[in-house]
Design a protein around this motif. Structure first.
Motif, PDB file in Angstrom:
ATOM      1  N   LEU A 334       0.862  -1.179   0.000  1.00  0.00           N
ATOM      2  CA  LEU A 334       0.000   0.000   0.000  1.00  0.00           C
ATOM      3  C   LEU A 334       0.902   1.234   0.000  1.00  0.00           C
ATOM      4  N   GLY A 336       1.010   5.770  -1.018  1.00  0.00           N
ATOM      5  CA  GLY A 336       0.191   6.952  -1.305  1.00  0.00           C
ATOM      6  C   GLY A 336       1.014   8.038  -1.944  1.00  0.00           C
ATOM      7  N   CYS A 337       1.423   9.026  -1.128  1.00  0.00           N
ATOM      8  CA  CYS A 337       2.014  10.251  -1.663  1.00  0.00           C
ATOM      9  C   CYS A 337       3.417  10.065  -2.232  1.00  0.00           C
ATOM     10  N   ILE A 339       6.122  10.788  -0.949  1.00  0.00           N
ATOM     11  CA  ILE A 339       7.073  11.804  -0.507  1.00  0.00           C
ATOM     12  C   ILE A 339       7.159  11.835   1.025  1.00  0.00           C
ATOM     13  N   GLY A 340       6.690  10.783   1.661  1.00  0.00           N
ATOM     14  CA  GLY A 340       6.850  10.703   3.113  1.00  0.00           C
ATOM     15  C   GLY A 340       5.832  11.470   3.920  1.00  0.00           C
ATOM     16  N   VAL A 341       4.727  11.879   3.297  1.00  0.00           N
ATOM     17  CA  VAL A 341       3.742  12.670   4.027  1.00  0.00           C
ATOM     18  C   VAL A 341       2.616  11.807   4.598  1.00  0.00           C
ATOM     19  N   CYS A 342       2.112  10.873   3.797  1.00  0.00           N
ATOM     20  CA  CYS A 342       0.824  10.275   4.155  1.00  0.00           C
ATOM     21  C   CYS A 342       0.912   9.036   5.033  1.00  0.00           C
ATOM     22  N   HIS A 343       2.087   8.479   5.184  1.00  0.00           N
ATOM     23  CA  HIS A 343       2.281   7.336   6.083  1.00  0.00           C
ATOM     24  C   HIS A 343       1.460   6.099   5.742  1.00  0.00           C
ATOM     25  N   GLN A 344       1.032   5.973   4.495  1.00  0.00           N
ATOM     26  CA  GLN A 344       0.277   4.766   4.150  1.00  0.00           C
ATOM     27  C   GLN A 344       1.199   3.587   3.900  1.00  0.00           C
ATOM     28  N   ILE A 346       3.737   2.634   5.476  1.00  0.00           N
ATOM     29  CA  ILE A 346       4.484   2.173   6.635  1.00  0.00           C
ATOM     30  C   ILE A 346       4.525   0.657   6.664  1.00  0.00           C
ATOM     31  N   CYS A 347       5.682   0.133   7.015  1.00  0.00           N
ATOM     32  CA  CYS A 347       5.878  -1.301   7.023  1.00  0.00           C
ATOM     33  C   CYS A 347       6.799  -1.610   8.188  1.00  0.00           C
ATOM     34  N   GLN A 348       6.674  -2.809   8.711  1.00  0.00           N
ATOM     35  CA  GLN A 348       7.561  -3.150   9.810  1.00  0.00           C
ATOM     36  C   GLN A 348       8.871  -3.721   9.286  1.00  0.00           C
ATOM     37  N   GLU A 369       8.891   0.492  12.836  1.00  0.00           N
ATOM     38  CA  GLU A 369       8.041   0.908  11.723  1.00  0.00           C
ATOM     39  C   GLU A 369       8.811   1.896  10.850  1.00  0.00           C
ATOM     40  N   GLN A 371       8.868   4.108   6.846  1.00  0.00           N
ATOM     41  CA  GLN A 371       8.118   4.504   5.659  1.00  0.00           C
ATOM     42  C   GLN A 371       8.884   4.005   4.438  1.00  0.00           C
TER      43      GLN A 371
END
Lengths: 385, 367
Positions: A334, A336-337, A339-344, A346-348, A369, A371
């Motif tokens: 998953l 999103g942006c 550019i590190g803004v939306c945090h979608q 994120i992965c472990q 966690e 990005q």
């Protein structure tokens, strides 16, 4: 047994469904966690809050934590490891460590020991002894791992001393001795339980780097079939065919256990394979996190996507973000942006070091966690993806 | 770019320096983030838990005296506001991911709100925060219901949009939940031909019903039934608490984005945007309001909407302090910084809603 497990599962599912509906949390325990932490700092719903009884120096760069696990903790088999979690500056940090004491010892005293090598430039291992000196609190996971003697089914509750059936060869490198110490202590405490020979080849880079030397010598005296060889690599070199023949010439009929730094395990496996040792006889466990070397960030590193089982190697001339690497490997995390803004995205990260191009900082080596879209791997990385 | 003021966009060299100054503020702040922040958010969660539990108990005690019922409503509304604003909104922006705590984590957090948090992360965290106030890309500008600038043409329904606004405010929770579903035109109207969703429309619809249903079940079925003789008072109390929370969150958000001076942008404005240009757009697209500490906490520090838009993943607790530094930097480069008292900002919101209820002069002339 299976009916019991099923009812437990169903009950668990129903409870977590109710908890999610009423509290928007995964469990009632999780919902109440912050309140419980008021009375028991660092208490956690999914971990076992345990106290540190002692921090014992083993050598220049090694120490052992003596821990009294929480009553709900289920015990372990010799050779297993735990995930140890502590709070450092507000953040939970986790590391995996082998238990270096035996289940029998845990039964008798209620204590376990884990032995930790201080990583140079590490953020956790040098800090832990100070932080826990005055009887600190740590969180334990249940014991995990299959690096156990094939028939040593002695879970702590059961003190049955099943004799081992096949002769055993243990090959340890450096701090890779810890699971073997647990196994040997178990054998020693259980009395004369070994009907077949057990041989240990223990490698370290100098005489002062041998850990548990006294204990190992004592076990050797107590257990008739046990042979321990301390091998100084500075003097005698690394594991080789010659060593095998010298210290354990009947290795071909033995169950072989290897634990130590990754290069040593790879090397030992190759030597044994060249000697036509059957694959099934060889058991091994990689030990501890890789040392951090940020200067080495120019080198290519490998990224393992754990859940999909895919592995890619980075190109050092052309740094790519983990998101791009994952997408190149036909994975669809998953995102999103970008550019590190939306945090979608994120992965472990399970282990390894990444560079965050947005905050311009390097990560720690452990589990955390990250990005994907702004992280570039700088050391071998394992991702839960 | 359409703007109410006359400030022209500074040249790219200036914006480059401007970005460096802001980056510096960010890294200075991040260097301070640690134990204090962890303790802070855990304390806020504790207060939220105690208020929620206390509120639900007090509602039942309403049979002793209606005063208890009123206390229950207020406590529950307070708990929901804390949960949504200072905890949920900020945690879901990833502000506390560094804590490595699975229960205070941007990816896992689920809030006491009808909106499915995954859906919210997509259109709020991604769409709104990346394309702030770009007409045609940021559906948060007017929520497809209100005309708030001349970028969209006037339609007769805009005449009574102040009523639409008040309605939206009272039902804000559902508006937020429905936002993405509506954007895809799942139930009525024309379907978007191309969807950028990473999930299927069916999954989106199911997530919407599942989360909204869960909230409905909790507040309007489970707890009222649990306190059966008090069924109606508990039901009414929960309803009122939800409305109070909706009015408050809506007001805070409108004051952060739809005050009179807030600028809008066109899609061309964000093409090949530099970091400085991105920062500049975030500042012009947001507005702050001033107040005491409790006002900041209750608004989830969205009182510092400008700082939130510049640094969405910095723990919000630091925004007030950062605000002073950001304002100074803006002054240095002559960039407008929109702030004022809560009351003043709210008045300009109402003014804006009313102003665009009518066609602009050019449009009016051509009608």
């Amino acid at each position: 047994m299976s009916i019991n497990t099923n009812t437990l599962d169903i009950r668990h599912t129903i409870w977590s469904w109710i908890a999610r509906n009423l509290t928007n949390n995964v469990s009632f325990k999780a919902y109440f966690e912050p309140l419980i932490q008021l009375f028991f700092p660092q208490w956690r719903a999914d971990r076992f809050r345990s106290s540190v009884i002692d921090v014992r120096r083993e050598s220049d760069d090694m120490y052992s934590l003596v821990i009294k696990p929480n009553k709900q903790w289920k015990g372990f088999r010799a050779g297993q490891y735990i995930e140890l979690t502590v709070e450092k500056e507000g953040a939970w940090v986790s590391r995996f460590f082998s238990i270096s004491s035996s289940p029998r010892y845990f039964n008798d005293s209620g204590l376990i020991e884990i032995s930790i090598r201080i990583q140079e430039n590490g953020q956790i291992t040098p800090w832990l002894p100070q932080a826990l000196k005055a009887g600190g609190v740590v969180n334990l996971s249940q014991a995990e791992g299959e690096f156990c003697l094939a028939d040593s089914t002695t879970i702590s509750g059961v003190t049955a001393s099943t004799p081992t059936t096949k002769p055993i060869l243990m090959i340890a490198g450096g701090s890779g001795i810890t699971p073997f110490r647990s196994m040997l202590q178990q054998i020693s405490l259980n009395g004369l339980a070994v009907s077949k020979p057990v041989s240990l080849m223990y490698y370290a880079r100098s005489p002062e780097h041998f850990l548990f030397k006294e204990a190992l010598n004592t076990y050797q005296q107590q257990v008739p079939n046990l042979t321990v060889n301390f091998i100084d690599t500075n003097e005698l070199g690394f594991f080789s065919d010659a060593h095998l023949l010298k210290y354990c010439d009947d290795f071909a009929i033995r169950d072989i256990y290897i634990c130590g730094p990754s290069p040593m395990i790879m090397h030992a496996r190759k030597v044994l394979q060249n000697q036509n040792v059957n694959q099934e006889q060889i058991h091994y466990e990689f030990f501890g996190p890789e040392p951090v070397s940020l200067e080495g960030s120019g080198q290519a590193s490998s990224v393992l996507f754990q859940q999909s089982g895919k592995q890619v190697t980075t190109n050092k001339d052309e740094p790519k973000t983990l998101l791009t690497l994952a997408e190149d490997a036909q994975l669809k995390p998953l995102s999103g942006c970008r550019i590190g803004v939306c945090h979608q995205c994120i992965c472990q990260k399970k282990s390894g070091v990444v560079y965050n191009s947005k905050t311009k900082t390097y990560s720690d080596t452990g589990q955390e966690e990250i990005q994907l879209c702004v992280s570039v791997p700088v050391a071998d990385v394992v991702l839960a993806l | 770019m359409s703007a109410a003021s006359n400030n022209a966009r500074p040249d790219s060299a200036t914006l480059e320096l401007f970005a460096q100054d802001l980056d510096q503020i960010r890294s200075n702040t991040m260097a301070k983030v640690g134990q204090k922040d962890a303790n802070y958010i855990r304390n806020v969660i504790r207060v939220q838990r105690v208020s929620e539990i206390g509120g639900r108990v007090a509602l039942v005690l309403g049979f002793i005296s209606p005063v208890w019922w009123v206390v229950g409503v207020l406590l529950l509304a307070f708990a929901k506001i804390l949960d949504n604003m200072e905890i949920g909104h900020n945690v879901m922006h990833g502000q506390y991911d560094w804590m490595n705590d699975p229960n205070i984590n941007g990816r896992n957090f689920e809030w006491d709100h009808a909106a499915d948090s995954d859906s919210w992360r997509r259109y709020h965290n991604h769409e709104h925060h990346t394309y702030t106030n770009i007409i045609g890309k940021d559906r948060d500008f007017g929520y497809g219901l209100l005309r708030l600038s001349d970028d969209t043409s006037w339609r007769p329904k805009n005449r009574w949009q102040i009523l639409t606004y008040l309605n939206l405010s009272a039902m804000f929770e559902l508006g937020v939940a429905y936002h993405e579903v509506a954007g895809e035109r799942i139930f009525m109207g024309k379907r978007r031909k191309t969807s950028s969703l990473p999930i299927t429309r069916k999954e989106l619809r199911n997530a919407f019903f599942s989360k909204a249903g869960r909230q409905f079940f909790k507040d309007y079925v489970f707890f009222p039934l649990l306190c059966f003789p008090m069924f109606l008072p508990v039901l009414a109390g929960n309803f009122l608490a939800n409305i109070l929370r909706n009015l408050w969150t809506s007001t805070v958000i409108f004051c952060g984005h739809f005050t009179e001076e807030v600028h809008t942008f066109s899609i061309e404005d964000c093409e090949n945007e530099t970091q400085g240009e991105w920062y500049y757009r975030q500042i012009l697209g947001s507005s702050n309001f001033e107040g005491r500490r409790w006002l900041h906490i209750l608004s989830g520090h969205l009182s510092c909407q400008i700082e939130h838009h510049l640094f969405p993943d910095v723990p919000a607790y630091h925004y007030v302090e950062m605000g002073k530094q950001v304002q100074a930097v803006c002054k240095k480069y002559d960039i407008p910084y929109n702030t004022g008292s809560f009351g003043k900002q709210y008045l300009t919101v109402v003014k804006r809603v009313l102003k665009y209820s009518f066609p602009s002069k050019i449009e009016a002339a051509s009608v």
